[in-house]
Design a protein around this motif. Structure first.
Motif, PDB file in Angstrom:
ATOM      1  N   ALA A  13      -0.692   3.945   1.595  1.00 25.92           N
ATOM      2  CA  ALA A  13      -1.293   2.618   1.757  1.00 25.92           C
ATOM      3  C   ALA A  13      -2.620   2.714   2.507  1.00 25.92           C
ATOM      4  O   ALA A  13      -3.279   1.707   2.763  1.00 25.92           O
ATOM      5  CB  ALA A  13      -0.337   1.686   2.510  1.00 25.92           C
ATOM      6  N   PHE A  15      -6.523   4.798   3.146  1.00 24.88           N
ATOM      7  CA  PHE A  15      -7.766   4.923   2.361  1.00 24.88           C
ATOM      8  C   PHE A  15      -7.603   5.953   1.233  1.00 24.88           C
ATOM      9  O   PHE A  15      -7.514   5.597   0.048  1.00 24.88           O
ATOM     10  CB  PHE A  15      -8.887   5.293   3.340  1.00 24.88           C
ATOM     11  N   GLY A  17      -5.050   8.002   0.543  1.00 23.99           N
ATOM     12  CA  GLY A  17      -3.718   7.981  -0.061  1.00 23.99           C
ATOM     13  C   GLY A  17      -3.598   6.956  -1.179  1.00 23.99           C
ATOM     14  O   GLY A  17      -2.966   7.208  -2.206  1.00 23.99           O
ATOM     15  N   ASP A  37       4.922   4.921   3.800  1.00 24.14           N
ATOM     16  CA  ASP A  37       3.847   4.568   4.733  1.00 24.14           C
ATOM     17  C   ASP A  37       4.409   3.658   5.821  1.00 24.14           C
ATOM     18  O   ASP A  37       5.195   2.742   5.545  1.00 24.14           O
ATOM     19  CB  ASP A  37       2.713   3.855   3.975  1.00 24.14           C
ATOM     20  N   THR A  40       0.619   1.267   9.593  1.00 24.88           N
ATOM     21  CA  THR A  40      -0.053   1.113  10.883  1.00 24.88           C
ATOM     22  C   THR A  40      -1.283   0.228  10.648  1.00 24.88           C
ATOM     23  O   THR A  40      -1.512  -0.248   9.529  1.00 24.88           O
ATOM     24  CB  THR A  40      -0.528   2.481  11.413  1.00 24.88           C
ATOM     25  N   GLY A  43      -2.977   1.084   7.424  1.00 27.42           N
ATOM     26  CA  GLY A  43      -2.290   0.968   6.135  1.00 27.42           C
ATOM     27  C   GLY A  43      -2.340  -0.463   5.646  1.00 27.42           C
ATOM     28  O   GLY A  43      -2.196  -1.410   6.432  1.00 27.42           O
ATOM     29  N   GLY A  62       8.227   3.198   6.038  1.00 27.33           N
ATOM     30  CA  GLY A  62       8.920   4.074   6.975  1.00 27.33           C
ATOM     31  C   GLY A  62       7.952   5.023   7.655  1.00 27.33           C
ATOM     32  O   GLY A  62       6.800   5.174   7.243  1.00 27.33           O
ATOM     33  N   ALA A  87      -1.391  10.110   8.452  1.00 23.84           N
ATOM     34  CA  ALA A  87      -1.910  10.675   9.704  1.00 23.84           C
ATOM     35  C   ALA A  87      -2.589   9.586  10.508  1.00 23.84           C
ATOM     36  O   ALA A  87      -2.957   8.535   9.974  1.00 23.84           O
ATOM     37  CB  ALA A  87      -2.925  11.788   9.399  1.00 23.84           C
ATOM     38  N   GLU A  88      -2.717   9.849  11.785  1.00 28.13           N
ATOM     39  CA  GLU A  88      -3.714   9.134  12.586  1.00 28.13           C
ATOM     40  C   GLU A  88      -5.017   9.855  12.291  1.00 28.13           C
ATOM     41  O   GLU A  88      -5.087  11.079  12.401  1.00 28.13           O
ATOM     42  CB  GLU A  88      -3.371   9.203  14.071  1.00 28.13           C
ATOM     43  N   SER A  89      -6.065   9.096  11.912  1.00 32.00           N
ATOM     44  CA  SER A  89      -7.226   9.764  11.334  1.00 32.00           C
ATOM     45  C   SER A  89      -8.552   9.499  12.045  1.00 32.00           C
ATOM     46  O   SER A  89      -9.588   9.968  11.577  1.00 32.00           O
ATOM     47  CB  SER A  89      -7.349   9.342   9.858  1.00 32.00           C
ATOM     48  N   LYS A 162      -4.607  18.238  13.414  1.00 29.13           N
ATOM     49  CA  LYS A 162      -4.604  18.609  11.989  1.00 29.13           C
ATOM     50  C   LYS A 162      -4.528  20.147  11.851  1.00 29.13           C
ATOM     51  O   LYS A 162      -3.862  20.658  10.960  1.00 29.13           O
ATOM     52  CB  LYS A 162      -5.851  18.066  11.277  1.00 29.13           C
ATOM     53  N   SER A 186     -14.165  17.481   3.387  1.00 33.70           N
ATOM     54  CA  SER A 186     -15.228  16.879   4.199  1.00 33.70           C
ATOM     55  C   SER A 186     -15.048  15.358   4.269  1.00 33.70           C
ATOM     56  O   SER A 186     -14.069  14.821   3.756  1.00 33.70           O
ATOM     57  CB  SER A 186     -16.583  17.221   3.577  1.00 33.70           C
ATOM     58  N   ASN A 188     -14.924  11.583   3.574  1.00 34.54           N
ATOM     59  CA  ASN A 188     -14.820  10.770   2.365  1.00 34.54           C
ATOM     60  C   ASN A 188     -15.485   9.412   2.591  1.00 34.54           C
ATOM     61  O   ASN A 188     -15.547   8.923   3.715  1.00 34.54           O
ATOM     62  CB  ASN A 188     -13.351  10.490   2.041  1.00 34.54           C
ATOM     63  N   LYS A 197     -14.580   3.323  10.499  1.00 33.42           N
ATOM     64  CA  LYS A 197     -15.296   4.543  10.139  1.00 33.42           C
ATOM     65  C   LYS A 197     -16.734   4.186   9.778  1.00 33.42           C
ATOM     66  O   LYS A 197     -17.012   3.074   9.319  1.00 33.42           O
ATOM     67  CB  LYS A 197     -14.602   5.234   8.957  1.00 33.42           C
TER      68      LYS A 197
HETATM   69  P1  NAD Z   1      -6.142   6.385   6.915  1.00 34.38           P
HETATM   70  O1  NAD Z   1      -6.133   6.249   8.406  1.00 34.38           O
HETATM   71  O2  NAD Z   1      -6.974   5.461   6.107  1.00 34.38           O
HETATM   72  O3  NAD Z   1      -4.650   6.242   6.354  1.00 34.38           O
HETATM   73  C1  NAD Z   1      -3.563   6.844   6.984  1.00 34.38           C
HETATM   74  C2  NAD Z   1      -2.295   6.211   6.418  1.00 34.38           C
HETATM   75  O4  NAD Z   1      -1.186   6.858   7.033  1.00 34.38           O
HETATM   76  C3  NAD Z   1      -2.167   4.718   6.703  1.00 34.38           C
HETATM   77  O5  NAD Z   1      -1.756   4.033   5.535  1.00 34.38           O
HETATM   78  C4  NAD Z   1      -1.104   4.655   7.779  1.00 34.38           C
HETATM   79  O6  NAD Z   1      -0.349   3.439   7.743  1.00 34.38           O
HETATM   80  C5  NAD Z   1      -0.254   5.862   7.446  1.00 34.38           C
HETATM   81  N1  NAD Z   1       0.471   6.372   8.610  1.00 34.38           N
HETATM   82  C6  NAD Z   1      -0.034   6.605   9.856  1.00 34.38           C
HETATM   83  N2  NAD Z   1       0.942   7.038  10.667  1.00 34.38           N
HETATM   84  C7  NAD Z   1       2.084   7.095   9.918  1.00 34.38           C
HETATM   85  C8  NAD Z   1       3.415   7.473  10.186  1.00 34.38           C
HETATM   86  N3  NAD Z   1       3.792   7.863  11.411  1.00 34.38           N
HETATM   87  N4  NAD Z   1       4.323   7.425   9.187  1.00 34.38           N
HETATM   88  C9  NAD Z   1       3.951   7.024   7.941  1.00 34.38           C
HETATM   89  N5  NAD Z   1       2.702   6.624   7.640  1.00 34.38           N
HETATM   90  C10 NAD Z   1       1.779   6.658   8.614  1.00 34.38           C
HETATM   91  O7  NAD Z   1      -6.505   7.903   6.646  1.00 34.38           O
HETATM   92  P2  NAD Z   1      -7.373   8.546   5.472  1.00 34.38           P
HETATM   93  O8  NAD Z   1      -8.788   8.526   5.860  1.00 34.38           O
HETATM   94  O9  NAD Z   1      -6.953   7.980   4.183  1.00 34.38           O
HETATM   95  O10 NAD Z   1      -6.887  10.058   5.563  1.00 34.38           O
HETATM   96  C11 NAD Z   1      -5.726  10.488   4.849  1.00 34.38           C
HETATM   97  C12 NAD Z   1      -5.501  11.966   5.131  1.00 34.38           C
HETATM   98  O11 NAD Z   1      -6.628  12.716   4.698  1.00 34.38           O
HETATM   99  C13 NAD Z   1      -5.312  12.289   6.608  1.00 34.38           C
HETATM  100  O12 NAD Z   1      -4.311  13.261   6.717  1.00 34.38           O
HETATM  101  C14 NAD Z   1      -6.660  12.839   7.048  1.00 34.38           C
HETATM  102  O13 NAD Z   1      -6.507  13.754   8.098  1.00 34.38           O
HETATM  103  C15 NAD Z   1      -7.125  13.499   5.773  1.00 34.38           C
HETATM  104  N6  NAD Z   1      -8.588  13.563   5.602  1.00 34.38           N
HETATM  105  C16 NAD Z   1      -9.351  12.437   5.714  1.00 34.38           C
HETATM  106  C17 NAD Z   1     -10.735  12.521   5.506  1.00 34.38           C
HETATM  107  C18 NAD Z   1     -11.614  11.290   5.567  1.00 34.38           C
HETATM  108  O14 NAD Z   1     -12.840  11.424   5.476  1.00 34.38           O
HETATM  109  N7  NAD Z   1     -11.082  10.087   5.683  1.00 34.38           N
HETATM  110  C19 NAD Z   1     -11.320  13.747   5.195  1.00 34.38           C
HETATM  111  C20 NAD Z   1     -10.497  14.879   5.092  1.00 34.38           C
HETATM  112  C21 NAD Z   1      -9.136  14.765   5.285  1.00 34.38           C
END
Ligand code: NAD
Length: 338
Positions: A13, A15, A17, A37, A40, A43, A62, A87-89, A162, A186, A188, A197
């Motif tokens: 849910a 970005f 994902g 998801d 948080t 999401g 969950g 993840a927490e991102s 990470k 890198s 996104n 962000k």
């Molecule tokens: P995001 O913060 O937009 O989304 C994270 C999602 O994880 C949210 O939907 C949130 O609800 C869910 N989540 C968080 N804690 C959770 C938990 N304990 N249980 C279940 N769900 C949980 O993150 P994003 O930017 O989409 O990044 C996704 C992944 O890609 C991450 O692992 C991040 O490290 C990796 N990544 C991101 C980027 C970027 O530029 N955004 C680049 C490289 C890698």
């Protein structure tokens, strides 16, 4: 239980994902996609609303820190593969509250590995795919690129968490024969990016004529990749990546923050019919983030050479499409309260 793939995608849910879930649900009607998801602040189920009624899609609300729940899910749904993005991102949040990053990013990943280890036999075909970041490699100087052989050298609690989860995935592969792949990508950009962000934050602030806080001297350099190009890389790596391998994913598209912000200002001025240059006046330089990495840049030639991936989106076009999406979805922006 049928023989088809039952893929658990975590963080679907969020970005990136949400783009991965959509791609898999539409492209692979024979797979069943379980989107787990915790919803948080980052999401948002609206990100996947368009595919929520598809017969091969199930959303599960969950938390990956709940090992009992994960075990039940593996049992109940016969999970065959994991694509782990939850993840927490956000780096700034990791500086405020590192423990939350350890709980979710480290413990959550180990919990998923534990659930997989207890359920999967090494004789069956399974894949545990960890979607990770180039930030695990630390910071580059003015030249050079991160390769898959660059030593890990994380500088923020986010990147350390990470890096740690990458190590656990590899260690479970070595110790328990869990088939696994890791990709390190890198920065996104694109639709559905939470507006804390840089790009969506600044689109929102330009729209509302608010100051644009640029860290330090603005010379921090990032390599930007359109989110759908990342999703196609994940599709390819999941299906064709070799067990135990890491693949770097990047756009060959380096921008200094200040140049990117100026481009964004000018594209927004054009969209909003403001005099070109007017939004640049909103730029303000603010005190640097501690442990701020100077430059990230990815060498993705392994992925290009071995699996035939390449980024498709021109940056100026992708940025324009991103701006258009945010302007067409003001209610999304408001709800996320960025
Ligand atoms: P995001 O913060 O937009 O989304 C994270 C999602 O994880 C949210 O939907 C949130 O609800 C869910 N989540 C968080 N804690 C959770 C938990 N304990 N249980 C279940 N769900 C949980 O993150 P994003 O930017 O989409 O990044 C996704 C992944 O890609 C991450 O692992 C991040 O490290 C990796 N990544 C991101 C980027 C970027 O530029 N955004 C680049 C490289 C890698």
């Amino acid at each position: 239980m049928d023989n088809k793939k039952h893929i658990l995608i975590t963080g679907g849910a969020g970005f990136i994902g949400s783009h991965v879930v959509r791609l898999f649900v539409i492209k692979y009607p024979d797979y069943h996609i379980f989107n787990l998801d915790a919803l948080t602040y980052a999401g948002n189920l609206e990100n996947v609303e368009d595919i929520s009624n598809k017969p091969n899609y199930t959303f599960i609300h969950g938390d990956i820190t709940d090992l009992d729940l994960l075990r039940q899910l593996f049992d109940k749904h016969g999970i065959t593969d994991v694509i782990h993005l939850a993840a927490e991102s956000h780096v700034d949040r990791s500086i405020e509250d590192p423990l939350q990053f350890v709980r979710t990013n480290v413990m959550g990943t180990v919990n998923l590995l534990e659930a997989a280890r207890k359920k999967w036999s090494p004789r069956e075909a399974h894949t545990f795919y960890h979607v990770s970041t180039d930030e695990v490699y630390g910071s580059l100087g003015a030249t050079g690129l991160f390769t898959e052989n660059t030593p890990y050298d994380p500088n923020s609690p986010y990147s350390a968490s990470k890096a740690s989860s990458d190590h656990f995935v590899r260690a479970y592969g070595e110790t328990y024969n869990i088939s696994h792949v890791i990709s390190n990508c890198s920065n996104n950009y694109g639709p559905n990016h939470y507006p804390e962000k840089l790009i969506p934050l600044f689109i929102n602030r330009i729209l509302n004529n608010k100051p644009l806080p640029v860290y330090g001297d603005g010379n921090y350099t990032r390599d930007w990749l359109y989110v759908e190009d990342h999703a196609t890389a994940i599709d390819l790596i999941f299906h064709e990546g070799k067990n135990g391998e890491t693949y770097n994913v990047g756009g060959h598209n380096e921008w200094k923050n200040i140049d990117l912000v100026q481009l964004l200002c000018d594209q927004m001025d054009q969209k909003l019919d403001r005099p070109i240059g007017s939004s640049r006046k909103l730029i303000t330089y603010v005190k640097d983030r501690p442990g701020h990495d100077l430059r990230y840049a990815i060498d993705s030639s392994k992925l290009q050479r071995e699996l035939g991936w390449k980024p498709s989106r021109d940056f100026q076009v992708g940025l324009q499409q991103t701006i258009d999406w945010y302007l067409e979805n003001p209610q999304w922006l408001e709800k996320t309260n960025g």
